[in-house]
Structure formats: C-alpha cells, structure tokens
Design a protein around this motif. Structure first.
Motif: not given
Length: 61
Positions: A28, A53, A6, A19-25
């Motif tokens: 990002l 995070h 990551r 994105f791999l940590t938070y997703g759609l946010s």
C-alpha cells in the motif's frame, strides 16, 4: 470483493485497489508513493500487485 471490481479500482484509484487486496502493508505504501509520482506508475504497480496476489493465492489452493 469481486476481481473485476478490484482491478477497476486498481486502474482508477491505485491505492484503493491495493488496500482492498493487501490491507495496511508495504504494498500500500509503495502504491501511494508511486501514485503521488504519477497516476500511470501507480496504476501499473497496482495491477501488477493484484496479478501477483492472485497468482500466489492460486498456488496455495
């Protein structure tokens, strides 16, 4: 996904790491905007976001 991977993605492709940590946010979106302004600001933000995070996850466990 493993932490080192990551962080590597956060440096090389900042929005992907975020994105791999938070997703759609909102994180990002910030990462995408900063990366469009320049690779360095995007990478710096992505690494900072991943560190924050990981700190927050460590506090809750």
């Amino acid at each position: 996904m493993s932490k080192p991977l990551r962080y590597l993605l956060a440096v090389l492709l900042p929005p992907v790491g975020v994105f791999l940590t938070y997703g759609l946010s909102i994180s990002l979106l910030i990462s995408i905007v900063l990366t469009l302004l320049g690779w360095l600001p995007g990478s710096m933000y992505a690494v900072w976001a991943l560190v924050k995070h990981d700190e927050n996850v460590g506090e809750t466990t």
